[in-house]
Motif scaffolding. Sequence first.
Motif, PDB file in Angstrom:
ATOM      1  N   SER A 243      -1.553  62.112   7.004  1.00 38.23           N
ATOM      2  CA  SER A 243      -1.438  63.551   7.199  1.00 38.23           C
ATOM      3  C   SER A 243      -0.191  63.835   8.025  1.00 38.23           C
ATOM      4  CB  SER A 243      -2.685  64.088   7.915  1.00 38.23           C
ATOM      5  OG  SER A 243      -2.583  65.485   8.110  1.00 38.23           O
ATOM      6  N   SER A 244       0.630  64.785   7.563  1.00 39.77           N
ATOM      7  CA  SER A 244       1.802  65.194   8.345  1.00 39.77           C
ATOM      8  C   SER A 244       1.314  66.106   9.462  1.00 39.77           C
ATOM      9  CB  SER A 244       2.781  65.985   7.477  1.00 39.77           C
ATOM     10  OG  SER A 244       3.341  65.166   6.490  1.00 39.77           O
ATOM     11  N   SER A 245       1.484  65.646  10.698  1.00 37.62           N
ATOM     12  CA  SER A 245       0.894  66.365  11.813  1.00 37.62           C
ATOM     13  C   SER A 245       1.752  67.527  12.300  1.00 37.62           C
ATOM     14  CB  SER A 245       0.694  65.397  12.969  1.00 37.62           C
ATOM     15  OG  SER A 245       0.528  66.126  14.153  1.00 37.62           O
ATOM     16  N   GLN A 246       1.082  68.635  12.585  1.00 37.03           N
ATOM     17  CA  GLN A 246       1.724  69.765  13.243  1.00 37.03           C
ATOM     18  C   GLN A 246       1.332  69.727  14.715  1.00 37.03           C
ATOM     19  OE1 GLN A 246       2.080  73.371  10.863  1.00 37.03           O
ATOM     20  NE2 GLN A 246      -0.027  73.004  10.285  1.00 37.03           N
ATOM     21  N   ASP A 247       2.017  70.531  15.512  1.00 40.71           N
ATOM     22  CA  ASP A 247       1.702  70.583  16.932  1.00 40.71           C
ATOM     23  C   ASP A 247       1.487  72.034  17.354  1.00 40.71           C
ATOM     24  OD1 ASP A 247       1.572  70.412  19.669  1.00 40.71           O
ATOM     25  OD2 ASP A 247       3.171  68.926  19.838  1.00 40.71           O
ATOM     26  N   PRO A 248       0.268  72.559  17.169  1.00 37.91           N
ATOM     27  CA  PRO A 248       0.018  73.971  17.458  1.00 37.91           C
ATOM     28  C   PRO A 248       0.230  74.325  18.933  1.00 37.91           C
ATOM     29  CG  PRO A 248      -2.042  72.837  16.951  1.00 37.91           C
ATOM     30  CD  PRO A 248      -0.938  71.884  16.644  1.00 37.91           C
ATOM     31  N   TRP A 249      -0.030  73.351  19.818  1.00 41.35           N
ATOM     32  CA  TRP A 249       0.148  73.589  21.260  1.00 41.35           C
ATOM     33  C   TRP A 249       1.621  73.872  21.560  1.00 41.35           C
ATOM     34  CZ3 TRP A 249      -3.346  73.864  25.345  1.00 41.35           C
ATOM     35  CH2 TRP A 249      -2.805  73.816  26.641  1.00 41.35           C
ATOM     36  N   ALA A 250       2.502  72.992  21.080  1.00 44.40           N
ATOM     37  CA  ALA A 250       3.942  73.154  21.311  1.00 44.40           C
ATOM     38  C   ALA A 250       4.471  74.414  20.621  1.00 44.40           C
ATOM     39  CB  ALA A 250       4.697  71.931  20.797  1.00 44.40           C
ATOM     40  N   GLN A 251       3.960  74.699  19.423  1.00 45.20           N
ATOM     41  CA  GLN A 251       4.365  75.899  18.692  1.00 45.20           C
ATOM     42  C   GLN A 251       4.117  77.151  19.514  1.00 45.20           C
ATOM     43  OE1 GLN A 251       2.948  77.134  14.711  1.00 45.20           O
ATOM     44  NE2 GLN A 251       3.161  74.998  14.150  1.00 45.20           N
ATOM     45  N   ALA A 252       2.905  77.230  20.067  1.00 50.57           N
ATOM     46  CA  ALA A 252       2.515  78.414  20.831  1.00 50.57           C
ATOM     47  C   ALA A 252       3.321  78.527  22.118  1.00 50.57           C
ATOM     48  CB  ALA A 252       1.021  78.343  21.144  1.00 50.57           C
ATOM     49  N   GLN A 253       3.557  77.389  22.770  1.00 50.17           N
ATOM     50  CA  GLN A 253       4.327  77.397  24.018  1.00 50.17           C
ATOM     51  C   GLN A 253       5.750  77.897  23.752  1.00 50.17           C
ATOM     52  OE1 GLN A 253       3.736  74.537  27.070  1.00 50.17           O
ATOM     53  NE2 GLN A 253       1.849  75.682  27.103  1.00 50.17           N
ATOM     54  N   ASP A 254       6.355  77.400  22.678  1.00 52.26           N
ATOM     55  CA  ASP A 254       7.700  77.849  22.306  1.00 52.26           C
ATOM     56  C   ASP A 254       7.712  79.345  21.992  1.00 52.26           C
ATOM     57  OD1 ASP A 254       8.550  75.278  22.572  1.00 52.26           O
ATOM     58  OD2 ASP A 254       9.175  74.988  20.489  1.00 52.26           O
ATOM     59  N   ALA A 255       6.691  79.789  21.265  1.00 53.08           N
ATOM     60  CA  ALA A 255       6.633  81.196  20.839  1.00 53.08           C
ATOM     61  C   ALA A 255       6.557  82.135  22.037  1.00 53.08           C
ATOM     62  CB  ALA A 255       5.437  81.411  19.908  1.00 53.08           C
ATOM     63  N   VAL A 256       5.753  81.759  23.028  1.00 48.35           N
ATOM     64  CA  VAL A 256       5.627  82.602  24.227  1.00 48.35           C
ATOM     65  C   VAL A 256       6.941  82.605  25.015  1.00 48.35           C
ATOM     66  CG1 VAL A 256       4.459  82.856  26.467  1.00 48.35           C
ATOM     67  CG2 VAL A 256       3.115  82.390  24.407  1.00 48.35           C
ATOM     68  N   ALA A 257       7.554  81.432  25.160  1.00 48.20           N
ATOM     69  CA  ALA A 257       8.816  81.335  25.898  1.00 48.20           C
ATOM     70  C   ALA A 257       9.906  82.174  25.224  1.00 48.20           C
ATOM     71  CB  ALA A 257       9.249  79.874  25.999  1.00 48.20           C
ATOM     72  N   ILE A 258       9.996  82.076  23.897  1.00 45.56           N
ATOM     73  CA  ILE A 258      11.002  82.833  23.143  1.00 45.56           C
ATOM     74  C   ILE A 258      10.701  84.341  23.236  1.00 45.56           C
ATOM     75  CG2 ILE A 258      11.832  83.340  20.788  1.00 45.56           C
ATOM     76  CD1 ILE A 258      11.468  80.260  20.255  1.00 45.56           C
TER      77      ILE A 258
END
Length: 295
Positions: A243-258
Amino acid sequence: MSGVVQARELKAVGITVGSLGNPYFVTLANGAKAKAQQINPNVKVTAVSADYDLSKQFTQIDNFISAGVDLILLNATDPVAIEPAIKKAQKAGIVVVAVDVGAKGVDATVQTDNELAGKLACKYLVDKLGGKGNVIIQNGPQVTAVTDRVKGCKAVFAAAPGIKLLSDDQDGKGSREGGLNAMQGYLTRFPKIDGLFTINDPQAIGSDLAAKQLKRSGIIITSVDGAPDIEAALKSGTSIQASSSQDPWAQAQDAVAIGYDILNGKRPAKPVVLLAPVLITHDNVATYKGWSSQR
């Protein structure tokens, strides 16, 4: 920014996602909350589940506007039809950042490189089959994340002349149930299936179950997500092999910072941020950190 300008505070964040029944979106909401609290310990974070219902998501965005949030993280149920709600929020001075899937008119997007995710999973499948065999792409809801994965997978299959694609247009509905139903259909229709790519892990788990029920073995299943359930599947003797893994935790952290930067007049260099997926297999699953691990 000059020191004179007062930074705009992040007082409230609204998050609307496809479904809070999916651990992926729960992790995404938790990651966003953790990042927002780093910026402002007193921030109010509200996460709601749109349940893939467009009118419900419209209402949720209206509620966020009424509540006066500063930032909305949006996992769009329909990337085009949701645009009027996005525009309305922006008129009210709210920054809207798309997470996991693209949406028309947002201020920025943070998502997995889904085309690469599809390529990695399907390349693994082709390699395992020695470049020949009958394969299926089990499709899903037509959001950008899914269409990009399918596009990446098809490119890999097309480059392998010994691979025969039997079906690519069934909707597994992004769920275990949907995957089970679609797979039952394939198994009834096709006497020989060597490989299956599903657009997410719940569909892979449903498909694996269908193959077990109909006593069909020797089908290699690959997928995208790297969900907690898949970790267990990869560690045991199922047909699911990667399975190609995603990283929802990092995604959300980046989204809030941006989003916080945009609130304060700092636009990202690139409006779309793509996070690279990692292929999780039988061989490396033991060292996989998983979604749920806080960082």
